[in-house]
Design a protein around this motif. Structure first.
Motif, PDB file in Angstrom:
ATOM      1  N   ILE A 108       0.835  -1.207   0.000  1.00  0.00           N
ATOM      2  CA  ILE A 108       0.000   0.000   0.000  1.00  0.00           C
ATOM      3  C   ILE A 108       0.875   1.266   0.000  1.00  0.00           C
ATOM      4  CG2 ILE A 108      -2.156  -0.936   0.956  1.00  0.00           C
ATOM      5  CD1 ILE A 108      -1.166  -0.132   3.746  1.00  0.00           C
ATOM      6  N   PRO A 109       1.675   1.470  -1.044  1.00  0.00           N
ATOM      7  CA  PRO A 109       2.562   2.635  -1.053  1.00  0.00           C
ATOM      8  C   PRO A 109       1.828   3.975  -1.054  1.00  0.00           C
ATOM      9  CG  PRO A 109       2.528   1.620  -3.215  1.00  0.00           C
ATOM     10  CD  PRO A 109       1.765   0.708  -2.293  1.00  0.00           C
ATOM     11  N   PHE A 110       0.558   3.986  -1.451  1.00  0.00           N
ATOM     12  CA  PHE A 110      -0.217   5.226  -1.484  1.00  0.00           C
ATOM     13  C   PHE A 110      -1.299   5.251  -0.413  1.00  0.00           C
ATOM     14  CE2 PHE A 110       1.334   4.501  -5.803  1.00  0.00           C
ATOM     15  CZ  PHE A 110       2.022   5.678  -6.007  1.00  0.00           C
ATOM     16  N   GLY A 111      -1.262   4.284   0.512  1.00  0.00           N
ATOM     17  CA  GLY A 111      -2.269   4.206   1.545  1.00  0.00           C
ATOM     18  C   GLY A 111      -3.470   3.402   1.071  1.00  0.00           C
ATOM     19  N   ALA A 112      -4.558   3.518   1.825  1.00  0.00           N
ATOM     20  CA  ALA A 112      -5.777   2.774   1.502  1.00  0.00           C
ATOM     21  C   ALA A 112      -6.965   3.485   2.133  1.00  0.00           C
ATOM     22  CB  ALA A 112      -5.677   1.340   2.019  1.00  0.00           C
ATOM     23  N   GLY A 113      -8.130   3.147   1.656  1.00  0.00           N
ATOM     24  CA  GLY A 113      -9.358   3.680   2.245  1.00  0.00           C
ATOM     25  C   GLY A 113      -9.564   5.153   1.954  1.00  0.00           C
ATOM     26  N   ARG A 114     -10.231   5.835   2.886  1.00  0.00           N
ATOM     27  CA  ARG A 114     -10.580   7.242   2.678  1.00  0.00           C
ATOM     28  C   ARG A 114      -9.357   8.147   2.607  1.00  0.00           C
ATOM     29  NH1 ARG A 114     -14.770   8.212   7.395  1.00  0.00           N
ATOM     30  NH2 ARG A 114     -12.770   7.943   8.397  1.00  0.00           N
ATOM     31  N   ARG A 115      -8.245   7.734   3.183  1.00  0.00           N
ATOM     32  CA  ARG A 115      -7.051   8.576   3.195  1.00  0.00           C
ATOM     33  C   ARG A 115      -6.018   8.176   2.152  1.00  0.00           C
ATOM     34  NH1 ARG A 115      -5.462  10.305   9.240  1.00  0.00           N
ATOM     35  NH2 ARG A 115      -7.417  11.327   9.747  1.00  0.00           N
ATOM     36  N   ILE A 116      -6.455   7.478   1.125  1.00  0.00           N
ATOM     37  CA  ILE A 116      -5.526   7.102   0.064  1.00  0.00           C
ATOM     38  C   ILE A 116      -5.015   8.381  -0.607  1.00  0.00           C
ATOM     39  CG2 ILE A 116      -7.189   6.861  -1.826  1.00  0.00           C
ATOM     40  CD1 ILE A 116      -5.666   4.163  -2.453  1.00  0.00           C
ATOM     41  N   CYS A 117      -3.817   8.365  -1.093  1.00  0.00           N
ATOM     42  CA  CYS A 117      -3.200   9.533  -1.716  1.00  0.00           C
ATOM     43  C   CYS A 117      -4.022  10.005  -2.916  1.00  0.00           C
ATOM     44  CB  CYS A 117      -1.784   9.191  -2.163  1.00  0.00           C
ATOM     45  SG  CYS A 117      -0.960  10.527  -3.039  1.00  0.00           S
ATOM     46  N   PRO A 118      -4.430  11.265  -2.938  1.00  0.00           N
ATOM     47  CA  PRO A 118      -5.240  11.746  -4.067  1.00  0.00           C
ATOM     48  C   PRO A 118      -4.437  11.811  -5.376  1.00  0.00           C
ATOM     49  CG  PRO A 118      -4.733  13.554  -2.582  1.00  0.00           C
ATOM     50  CD  PRO A 118      -4.240  12.302  -1.925  1.00  0.00           C
ATOM     51  N   GLY A 119      -3.116  11.813  -5.295  1.00  0.00           N
ATOM     52  CA  GLY A 119      -2.287  11.855  -6.494  1.00  0.00           C
ATOM     53  C   GLY A 119      -1.962  10.491  -7.075  1.00  0.00           C
ATOM     54  N   MET A 120      -2.471   9.421  -6.451  1.00  0.00           N
ATOM     55  CA  MET A 120      -2.138   8.066  -6.884  1.00  0.00           C
ATOM     56  C   MET A 120      -2.464   7.795  -8.365  1.00  0.00           C
ATOM     57  SD  MET A 120      -3.565   4.365  -5.613  1.00  0.00           S
ATOM     58  CE  MET A 120      -5.173   4.777  -6.219  1.00  0.00           C
ATOM     59  N   PRO A 121      -3.642   8.120  -8.874  1.00  0.00           N
ATOM     60  CA  PRO A 121      -3.914   7.814 -10.288  1.00  0.00           C
ATOM     61  C   PRO A 121      -2.909   8.467 -11.242  1.00  0.00           C
ATOM     62  CG  PRO A 121      -5.952   8.355  -9.151  1.00  0.00           C
ATOM     63  CD  PRO A 121      -4.830   8.673  -8.200  1.00  0.00           C
ATOM     64  N   LEU A 122      -2.558   9.716 -10.971  1.00  0.00           N
ATOM     65  CA  LEU A 122      -1.570  10.396 -11.815  1.00  0.00           C
ATOM     66  C   LEU A 122      -0.194   9.753 -11.653  1.00  0.00           C
ATOM     67  CD1 LEU A 122      -0.767  12.685 -13.727  1.00  0.00           C
ATOM     68  CD2 LEU A 122      -0.383  14.110 -11.701  1.00  0.00           C
ATOM     69  N   ALA A 123       0.196   9.463 -10.423  1.00  0.00           N
ATOM     70  CA  ALA A 123       1.512   8.850 -10.171  1.00  0.00           C
ATOM     71  C   ALA A 123       1.635   7.500 -10.865  1.00  0.00           C
ATOM     72  CB  ALA A 123       1.737   8.691  -8.665  1.00  0.00           C
ATOM     73  N   ILE A 124       0.605   6.694 -10.794  1.00  0.00           N
ATOM     74  CA  ILE A 124       0.653   5.366 -11.410  1.00  0.00           C
ATOM     75  C   ILE A 124       0.849   5.488 -12.923  1.00  0.00           C
ATOM     76  CG2 ILE A 124      -0.723   3.316 -11.932  1.00  0.00           C
ATOM     77  CD1 ILE A 124      -1.948   3.656  -9.105  1.00  0.00           C
ATOM     78  N   ARG A 125       0.084   6.358 -13.538  1.00  0.00           N
ATOM     79  CA  ARG A 125       0.228   6.540 -14.991  1.00  0.00           C
ATOM     80  C   ARG A 125       1.614   7.063 -15.342  1.00  0.00           C
ATOM     81  NH1 ARG A 125      -4.944   8.649 -14.150  1.00  0.00           N
ATOM     82  NH2 ARG A 125      -6.549   7.323 -15.011  1.00  0.00           N
ATOM     83  N   MET A 126       2.047   8.086 -14.634  1.00  0.00           N
ATOM     84  CA  MET A 126       3.303   8.743 -14.986  1.00  0.00           C
ATOM     85  C   MET A 126       4.519   7.839 -14.742  1.00  0.00           C
ATOM     86  SD  MET A 126       2.314  11.393 -16.401  1.00  0.00           S
ATOM     87  CE  MET A 126       3.922  11.973 -16.797  1.00  0.00           C
ATOM     88  N   VAL A 127       4.531   7.095 -13.666  1.00  0.00           N
ATOM     89  CA  VAL A 127       5.673   6.219 -13.387  1.00  0.00           C
ATOM     90  C   VAL A 127       5.829   5.188 -14.506  1.00  0.00           C
ATOM     91  CG1 VAL A 127       6.556   4.419 -11.841  1.00  0.00           C
ATOM     92  CG2 VAL A 127       5.731   6.565 -10.901  1.00  0.00           C
ATOM     93  N   HIS A 128       4.745   4.549 -14.899  1.00  0.00           N
ATOM     94  CA  HIS A 128       4.817   3.556 -15.974  1.00  0.00           C
ATOM     95  C   HIS A 128       5.234   4.195 -17.297  1.00  0.00           C
ATOM     96  CE1 HIS A 128       2.357   1.218 -13.118  1.00  0.00           C
ATOM     97  NE2 HIS A 128       2.916   0.165 -13.703  1.00  0.00           N
ATOM     98  N   LEU A 129       4.632   5.324 -17.633  1.00  0.00           N
ATOM     99  CA  LEU A 129       4.941   5.982 -18.907  1.00  0.00           C
ATOM    100  C   LEU A 129       6.376   6.487 -18.964  1.00  0.00           C
ATOM    101  CD1 LEU A 129       1.641   8.011 -19.504  1.00  0.00           C
ATOM    102  CD2 LEU A 129       2.442   6.003 -20.761  1.00  0.00           C
ATOM    103  N   VAL A 130       6.821   7.139 -17.906  1.00  0.00           N
ATOM    104  CA  VAL A 130       8.182   7.691 -17.897  1.00  0.00           C
ATOM    105  C   VAL A 130       9.215   6.569 -17.869  1.00  0.00           C
ATOM    106  CG1 VAL A 130       9.830   9.054 -16.549  1.00  0.00           C
ATOM    107  CG2 VAL A 130       7.525   9.912 -16.919  1.00  0.00           C
ATOM    108  N   LEU A 131       9.039   5.590 -16.979  1.00  0.00           N
ATOM    109  CA  LEU A 131       9.997   4.486 -16.913  1.00  0.00           C
ATOM    110  C   LEU A 131      10.042   3.726 -18.235  1.00  0.00           C
ATOM    111  CD1 LEU A 131      11.994   2.711 -15.368  1.00  0.00           C
ATOM    112  CD2 LEU A 131      10.028   1.379 -14.543  1.00  0.00           C
ATOM    113  N   GLY A 132       8.894   3.403 -18.781  1.00  0.00           N
ATOM    114  CA  GLY A 132       8.853   2.685 -20.055  1.00  0.00           C
ATOM    115  C   GLY A 132       9.510   3.469 -21.171  1.00  0.00           C
ATOM    116  N   SER A 133       9.245   4.769 -21.242  1.00  0.00           N
ATOM    117  CA  SER A 133       9.854   5.601 -22.283  1.00  0.00           C
ATOM    118  C   SER A 133      11.359   5.712 -22.108  1.00  0.00           C
ATOM    119  CB  SER A 133       9.209   6.987 -22.291  1.00  0.00           C
ATOM    120  OG  SER A 133       7.858   6.885 -22.679  1.00  0.00           O
ATOM    121  N   LEU A 134      11.823   5.907 -20.871  1.00  0.00           N
ATOM    122  CA  LEU A 134      13.271   6.011 -20.637  1.00  0.00           C
ATOM    123  C   LEU A 134      13.994   4.706 -20.982  1.00  0.00           C
ATOM    124  CD1 LEU A 134      13.404   8.052 -17.309  1.00  0.00           C
ATOM    125  CD2 LEU A 134      14.164   8.797 -19.576  1.00  0.00           C
ATOM    126  N   LEU A 135      13.392   3.579 -20.630  1.00  0.00           N
ATOM    127  CA  LEU A 135      14.021   2.294 -20.944  1.00  0.00           C
ATOM    128  C   LEU A 135      14.000   2.007 -22.441  1.00  0.00           C
ATOM    129  CD1 LEU A 135      12.739  -0.023 -18.065  1.00  0.00           C
ATOM    130  CD2 LEU A 135      15.012   0.984 -18.332  1.00  0.00           C
TER     131      LEU A 135
END
Length: 174
Positions: A108-135
C-alpha cells in the motif's frame, strides 16, 4: 532491466514512447514498478490514523483514540509476507496478483481507504509511462566505479525516502 527492455521492444517497438493504453500489455514493466514501490515506497509511514474503538491486534491492545502509524517500509520487508524480502524480484508479481491501489494491504505505497493519496492515479500513470519511455529510448549504463563496487541502495529516512548516495547512470541513444 534487460527483461523490461526486451518486453518493451517486443510489445511497443524500439525507440518509441509508450502510450497509456499500452501499459496493460506490459506485465513485466508493471511488476518492476510494484517491486520498486514495495522496496522503496514514496513515504515510509502512512498518514496517522485514529482508532475508533479499543481493539486487539496480534495480542496488542490499541486503546480508543490512539494515534496509529502504519510503517509500509517495514511491511514491504516482512519475511512473513515476502520471500527474500531484501531482494529485488519483480517476478514475484507475475505469479501472485497483488494490487497496490489500496486493496491488498501487503502493498500500500499510497495508503488505503478514505485517506488514500489523491495523487495516486496520476503517479501510477506517470511512473509507468516515464519508466517505459526512458528504458525504450535509451541504453543505460553505470559509471566505471559503480560497475566495480555496485550501487549503494542505502536510504535516508524522513517524511519521504531518498537515496543516501544519489544514483548516477549514463544514458546513450539506442
Amino acid at each position: 532491466m534487460a527483461k523490461a527492455c526486451a518486453e518493451l521492444r517486443r510489445v511497443i517497438g524500439e525507440r518509441r514512447n509508450i502510450e497509456e493504453s499500452e501499459i496493460g500489455q506490459l506485465p513485466y514493466l508493471q511488476a518492476v514498478v510494484k517491486e520498486t514501490f514495495r522496496l522503496h515506497p514514496p513515504a515510509p509511514l502512512l498518514l496517522p490514523r485514529r482508532a475508533e474503538k479499543t481493539t486487539e491486534i496480534m495480542g496488542y491492545t490499541i486503546p480508543n483514540g490512539s494515534r496509529v502509524l502504519i510503517n509500509i517500509w517495514a511491511i514491504g520487508r516482512d519475511a512473513n509476507i515476502w520471500p527474500e524480502p531484501e531482494k529485488f524480484t519483480p517476478e514475484r508479481f507475475l505469479v501472485k496478483a497483488v494490487d497496490f491501489k489500496g486493496g491488498d494491504f501487503e502493498l500500500i505505497p499510497f495508503g488505503a481507504g478514505r485517506r488514500i493519496c489523491p495523487g495516486m492515479p496520476l503517479a501510477i500513470r506517470m511512473v509507468h509511462l516515464v519508466l517505459g519511455s526512458l528504458l525504450n529510448q535509451f541504453k543505460w549504463s553505470l559509471p566505471a566505479e559503480l560497475e566495480r563496487n555496485g550501487v549503494d541502495m542505502t536510504e535516508k529516512f524522513g517524511v519521504t525516502l531518498v537515496k543516501a548516495v544519489p544514483l548516477r547512470a549514463i544514458p546513450a541513444h539506442v
